[in-house]
Motif scaffolding. Structure first.
Motif, PDB file in Angstrom:
ATOM      1  N   PRO A  81       0.828  -1.213   0.000  1.00  0.00           N
ATOM      2  CA  PRO A  81       0.000   0.000   0.000  1.00  0.00           C
ATOM      3  C   PRO A  81       0.861   1.261   0.000  1.00  0.00           C
ATOM      4  CG  PRO A  81      -0.788  -1.581   1.631  1.00  0.00           C
ATOM      5  CD  PRO A  81       0.533  -2.091   1.148  1.00  0.00           C
ATOM      6  N   LEU A  82       0.350   2.306  -0.649  1.00  0.00           N
ATOM      7  CA  LEU A  82       1.067   3.579  -0.730  1.00  0.00           C
ATOM      8  C   LEU A  82       0.340   4.629   0.101  1.00  0.00           C
ATOM      9  CD1 LEU A  82       1.895   3.730  -4.553  1.00  0.00           C
ATOM     10  CD2 LEU A  82       3.373   2.939  -2.686  1.00  0.00           C
ATOM     11  N   ASP A  83       1.102   5.414   0.851  1.00  0.00           N
ATOM     12  CA  ASP A  83       0.550   6.505   1.638  1.00  0.00           C
ATOM     13  C   ASP A  83       0.235   7.664   0.689  1.00  0.00           C
ATOM     14  OD1 ASP A  83      -0.013   8.609   3.305  1.00  0.00           O
ATOM     15  OD2 ASP A  83       1.869   8.522   4.432  1.00  0.00           O
ATOM     16  N   PRO A  84      -1.031   8.081   0.582  1.00  0.00           N
ATOM     17  CA  PRO A  84      -1.359   9.180  -0.334  1.00  0.00           C
ATOM     18  C   PRO A  84      -0.690  10.489   0.047  1.00  0.00           C
ATOM     19  CG  PRO A  84      -3.230   8.655   1.065  1.00  0.00           C
ATOM     20  CD  PRO A  84      -2.220   7.575   1.283  1.00  0.00           C
ATOM     21  N   GLY A  85      -0.348  10.651   1.335  1.00  0.00           N
ATOM     22  CA  GLY A  85       0.348  11.852   1.745  1.00  0.00           C
ATOM     23  C   GLY A  85       1.746  11.937   1.169  1.00  0.00           C
ATOM     24  N   GLU A  86       2.352  10.793   0.894  1.00  0.00           N
ATOM     25  CA  GLU A  86       3.705  10.762   0.328  1.00  0.00           C
ATOM     26  C   GLU A  86       3.688  10.585  -1.180  1.00  0.00           C
ATOM     27  OE1 GLU A  86       7.909   8.233   0.561  1.00  0.00           O
ATOM     28  OE2 GLU A  86       6.243   7.718   1.893  1.00  0.00           O
ATOM     29  N   TRP A  87       2.757   9.761  -1.691  1.00  0.00           N
ATOM     30  CA  TRP A  87       2.784   9.367  -3.100  1.00  0.00           C
ATOM     31  C   TRP A  87       1.680   9.995  -3.938  1.00  0.00           C
ATOM     32  CZ3 TRP A  87       6.847   6.643  -5.008  1.00  0.00           C
ATOM     33  CH2 TRP A  87       7.679   6.025  -4.068  1.00  0.00           C
ATOM     34  N   GLY A  88       0.670  10.576  -3.292  1.00  0.00           N
ATOM     35  CA  GLY A  88      -0.456  11.140  -4.028  1.00  0.00           C
ATOM     36  C   GLY A  88      -1.653  10.211  -4.006  1.00  0.00           C
ATOM     37  N   ASP A  89      -2.839  10.785  -4.155  1.00  0.00           N
ATOM     38  CA  ASP A  89      -4.060   9.973  -4.030  1.00  0.00           C
ATOM     39  C   ASP A  89      -4.263   9.026  -5.218  1.00  0.00           C
ATOM     40  OD1 ASP A  89      -4.751  11.990  -5.828  1.00  0.00           O
ATOM     41  OD2 ASP A  89      -6.268  12.897  -4.526  1.00  0.00           O
ATOM     42  N   GLU A  90      -3.905   9.463  -6.438  1.00  0.00           N
ATOM     43  CA  GLU A  90      -4.142   8.584  -7.592  1.00  0.00           C
ATOM     44  C   GLU A  90      -3.215   7.363  -7.595  1.00  0.00           C
ATOM     45  OE1 GLU A  90      -3.952  11.688 -10.415  1.00  0.00           O
ATOM     46  OE2 GLU A  90      -6.134  12.016 -10.415  1.00  0.00           O
ATOM     47  N   PRO A  91      -1.899   7.519  -7.339  1.00  0.00           N
ATOM     48  CA  PRO A  91      -1.073   6.314  -7.214  1.00  0.00           C
ATOM     49  C   PRO A  91      -1.545   5.387  -6.091  1.00  0.00           C
ATOM     50  CG  PRO A  91       0.329   8.223  -7.531  1.00  0.00           C
ATOM     51  CD  PRO A  91      -1.066   8.741  -7.314  1.00  0.00           C
ATOM     52  N   ALA A  92      -1.945   5.982  -4.941  1.00  0.00           N
ATOM     53  CA  ALA A  92      -2.431   5.159  -3.825  1.00  0.00           C
ATOM     54  C   ALA A  92      -3.702   4.418  -4.217  1.00  0.00           C
ATOM     55  CB  ALA A  92      -2.673   6.037  -2.601  1.00  0.00           C
ATOM     56  N   MET A  93      -4.562   5.089  -4.988  1.00  0.00           N
ATOM     57  CA  MET A  93      -5.795   4.439  -5.454  1.00  0.00           C
ATOM     58  C   MET A  93      -5.482   3.279  -6.391  1.00  0.00           C
ATOM     59  SD  MET A  93      -8.716   5.965  -8.015  1.00  0.00           S
ATOM     60  CE  MET A  93      -7.527   5.953  -9.376  1.00  0.00           C
ATOM     61  N   LEU A  94      -4.599   3.511  -7.367  1.00  0.00           N
ATOM     62  CA  LEU A  94      -4.262   2.445  -8.322  1.00  0.00           C
ATOM     63  C   LEU A  94      -3.671   1.240  -7.609  1.00  0.00           C
ATOM     64  CD1 LEU A  94      -2.742   4.588 -11.220  1.00  0.00           C
ATOM     65  CD2 LEU A  94      -4.981   3.470 -11.178  1.00  0.00           C
ATOM     66  N   ARG A  95      -2.815   1.470  -6.626  1.00  0.00           N
ATOM     67  CA  ARG A  95      -2.209   0.365  -5.888  1.00  0.00           C
ATOM     68  C   ARG A  95      -3.255  -0.351  -5.039  1.00  0.00           C
ATOM     69  NH1 ARG A  95       2.928  -0.740  -4.555  1.00  0.00           N
ATOM     70  NH2 ARG A  95       3.282  -0.360  -6.760  1.00  0.00           N
ATOM     71  N   TRP A  96      -4.213   0.406  -4.477  1.00  0.00           N
ATOM     72  CA  TRP A  96      -5.272  -0.226  -3.671  1.00  0.00           C
ATOM     73  C   TRP A  96      -6.154  -1.106  -4.552  1.00  0.00           C
ATOM     74  CZ3 TRP A  96     -10.783   1.084  -3.108  1.00  0.00           C
ATOM     75  CH2 TRP A  96     -11.388   0.404  -2.048  1.00  0.00           C
ATOM     76  N   LEU A  97      -6.464  -0.618  -5.764  1.00  0.00           N
ATOM     77  CA  LEU A  97      -7.326  -1.379  -6.663  1.00  0.00           C
ATOM     78  C   LEU A  97      -6.606  -2.556  -7.313  1.00  0.00           C
ATOM     79  CD1 LEU A  97      -9.177   1.593  -8.419  1.00  0.00           C
ATOM     80  CD2 LEU A  97     -10.166  -0.014  -6.769  1.00  0.00           C
ATOM     81  N   ARG A  98      -5.310  -2.397  -7.600  1.00  0.00           N
ATOM     82  CA  ARG A  98      -4.507  -3.447  -8.240  1.00  0.00           C
ATOM     83  C   ARG A  98      -3.204  -3.594  -7.455  1.00  0.00           C
ATOM     84  NH1 ARG A  98      -8.764  -3.126 -10.239  1.00  0.00           N
ATOM     85  NH2 ARG A  98      -9.350  -3.178 -12.464  1.00  0.00           N
ATOM     86  N   PRO A  99      -3.199  -4.389  -6.381  1.00  0.00           N
ATOM     87  CA  PRO A  99      -2.039  -4.452  -5.487  1.00  0.00           C
ATOM     88  C   PRO A  99      -0.734  -4.862  -6.162  1.00  0.00           C
ATOM     89  CG  PRO A  99      -3.955  -5.436  -4.439  1.00  0.00           C
ATOM     90  CD  PRO A  99      -4.336  -5.180  -5.863  1.00  0.00           C
ATOM     91  N   ASP A 100      -0.809  -5.582  -7.288  1.00  0.00           N
ATOM     92  CA  ASP A 100       0.422  -6.033  -7.945  1.00  0.00           C
ATOM     93  C   ASP A 100       0.827  -5.147  -9.117  1.00  0.00           C
ATOM     94  OD1 ASP A 100      -1.741  -6.733  -9.501  1.00  0.00           O
ATOM     95  OD2 ASP A 100      -0.885  -8.642 -10.175  1.00  0.00           O
ATOM     96  N   LEU A 101       0.166  -4.006  -9.297  1.00  0.00           N
ATOM     97  CA  LEU A 101       0.480  -3.126 -10.412  1.00  0.00           C
ATOM     98  C   LEU A 101       1.734  -2.315 -10.108  1.00  0.00           C
ATOM     99  CD1 LEU A 101      -0.428  -2.006 -13.185  1.00  0.00           C
ATOM    100  CD2 LEU A 101      -1.746  -0.280 -11.929  1.00  0.00           C
ATOM    101  N   GLU A 102       2.689  -2.343 -11.020  1.00  0.00           N
ATOM    102  CA  GLU A 102       3.929  -1.580 -10.849  1.00  0.00           C
ATOM    103  C   GLU A 102       3.682  -0.120 -11.213  1.00  0.00           C
ATOM    104  OE1 GLU A 102       7.635  -4.283 -11.848  1.00  0.00           O
ATOM    105  OE2 GLU A 102       6.059  -4.614 -13.351  1.00  0.00           O
ATOM    106  N   LEU A 103       4.224   0.786 -10.394  1.00  0.00           N
ATOM    107  CA  LEU A 103       3.985   2.215 -10.556  1.00  0.00           C
ATOM    108  C   LEU A 103       5.288   3.001 -10.481  1.00  0.00           C
ATOM    109  CD1 LEU A 103       0.967   2.629  -8.084  1.00  0.00           C
ATOM    110  CD2 LEU A 103       0.819   2.491 -10.575  1.00  0.00           C
ATOM    111  N   VAL A 104       5.354   4.057 -11.275  1.00  0.00           N
ATOM    112  CA  VAL A 104       6.421   5.047 -11.142  1.00  0.00           C
ATOM    113  C   VAL A 104       5.730   6.399 -11.005  1.00  0.00           C
ATOM    114  CG1 VAL A 104       6.692   5.230 -13.659  1.00  0.00           C
ATOM    115  CG2 VAL A 104       8.534   5.993 -12.150  1.00  0.00           C
TER     116      VAL A 104
END
Length: 337
Positions: free
Chosen positions: A109-132
């Motif tokens: 999981p990504l902290d939206p305060g550090e990474w932003g709400d949209e990256p945190a949302m994508l990771r919450w919806l697809r836990p194995d999705l790679e993000l930059v």
């Protein structure tokens, strides 16, 4: 302009908004000319766009505010993974410390305060999705080439990032917008003539369709029925669209608590006056911020999930697969030539 004022100026009816738009038109003309000049620097070859990775698929738009880019980018990621492709999604991380430059997101999981709400949302919806994450899309592409050289890089936004060349650009744009002007008299980030620079404009040959909302109990992590009545809590670019989708799903909204896009939703008085035990409905993008609140146990939470698709689905899947194959074939020719 104060929050909400721009919407009234851009889309309001009546004499006052019309006068305000007219007064801003000279500034819009200057803005448009400046943007066209910026694009000309690249189209004339005075500057060259970089592309440290292939293939790159961009999902962009021409206006400020919400246009559904993130759900469509996630849909593309799902389609590509269904085709057996490895996928990395690049997000700006708007408003977060990670928005500068680019960072490879860790697992989990990504902290939206550090990474932003949209990256945190994508990771919450697809836990194995790679993000930059980060606004520097060239740096993001370099990181993708380093960490996932075999992946398709999907840009969530980035059409205006001219420093990075893209292999496929998909543009979301209303065919009949109520206001076609550039900032500040209208919502356009660049002139609508830029539509011709995209490989695909939606709607057009294909169209985005919104399937019925589904509902999730985020505490239990289980599907649930649509609530008959709920308080709406959200911080979206276009909350009116979300409200309409909820109404179409049969949810009666007893109260609206709407904040500006990307608001952290952590204010202690945010739900002041909402009775304990009330059902609060929100979006996935908002839930990843709300879940940090200390008063979660006071209410029943329901997340409404969007399900966009690009139709006709089979035709679009073939179109996308063919474009990616063409890009890779071209790269192979360069490598062996």
């Amino acid at each position: 302009m104060p929050a909400g004022t721009e919407q009234r100026v851009w889309f309001g009816s009546g004499l006052v908004p019309s006068i305000q738009r007219a007064a801003l038109l000279p500034l819009s003309a200057l803005y448009s000319a400046g943007w066209l000049g910026y694009r000309a620097v690249y189209s004339l070859g005075l500057k060259r766009a970089e592309q440290p990775h292939h293939p790159i698929v961009c999902v962009g738009n021409l206006v400020v505010g919400g246009s559904g880019k993130s759900p469509v980018a996630l849909h593309l990621a799902d389609l590509l993974r269904g085709l057996g492709r490895r996928v990395v999604v690049s997000c700006s991380g708007y408003g977060s410390p990670r928005q500068e430059s680019a960072s490879w997101a860790p697992d989990g999981p990504l902290d939206p305060g550090e990474w932003g709400d949209e990256p945190a949302m994508l990771r919450w919806l697809r836990p194995d999705l790679e993000l930059v994450v980060g606004r520097d899309r060239v740096a993001a592409a370099r990181l993708c080439a380093l960490h996932a050289s075999d992946a398709v890089l999907v840009l969530d936004d980035g059409f205006q990032h001219l420093r990075l060349a893209k292999d496929v650009s998909i543009l979301l744009d209303d065919p009949s917008p109520p206001n076609r002007f550039c900032l500040p008299a209208g919502p356009y980030r660049e002139p609508r003539s830029s539509r011709r620079l995209a490989d695909l404009v939606l709607p057009g040959r294909f169209r985005v369709e919104q399937g019925p909302l589904s509902f999730l109990d985020p505490i239990a992590g289980a599907p649930t029925d649509a609530p008959e009545e709920a308080v709406l809590l959200c911080a979206l670019g276009r909350p009116d669209r979300f409200e309409r989708s909820l109404a179409e799903a049969g949810v009666r909204l007893s109260r609206l608590v709407v904040r500006t896009d990307h608001d952290p939703l952590l204010a202690g008085n945010l739900l002041e006056g909402v009775p304990p035990g009330a059902t609060v409905v929100t979006s996935a993008k908002d839930w990843v911020k709300i879940r940090r609140r200390s008063d979660l146990d006071r209410f029943r939470w329901v997340v409404a999930l969007l399900h966009p698709s690009i139709e006709p689905a089979d035709d679009f899947r073939r179109w996308l697969a063919d474009r990616i194959d063409e890009v890779e074939a071209e790269q192979d020719r360069h490598a062996t030539g």
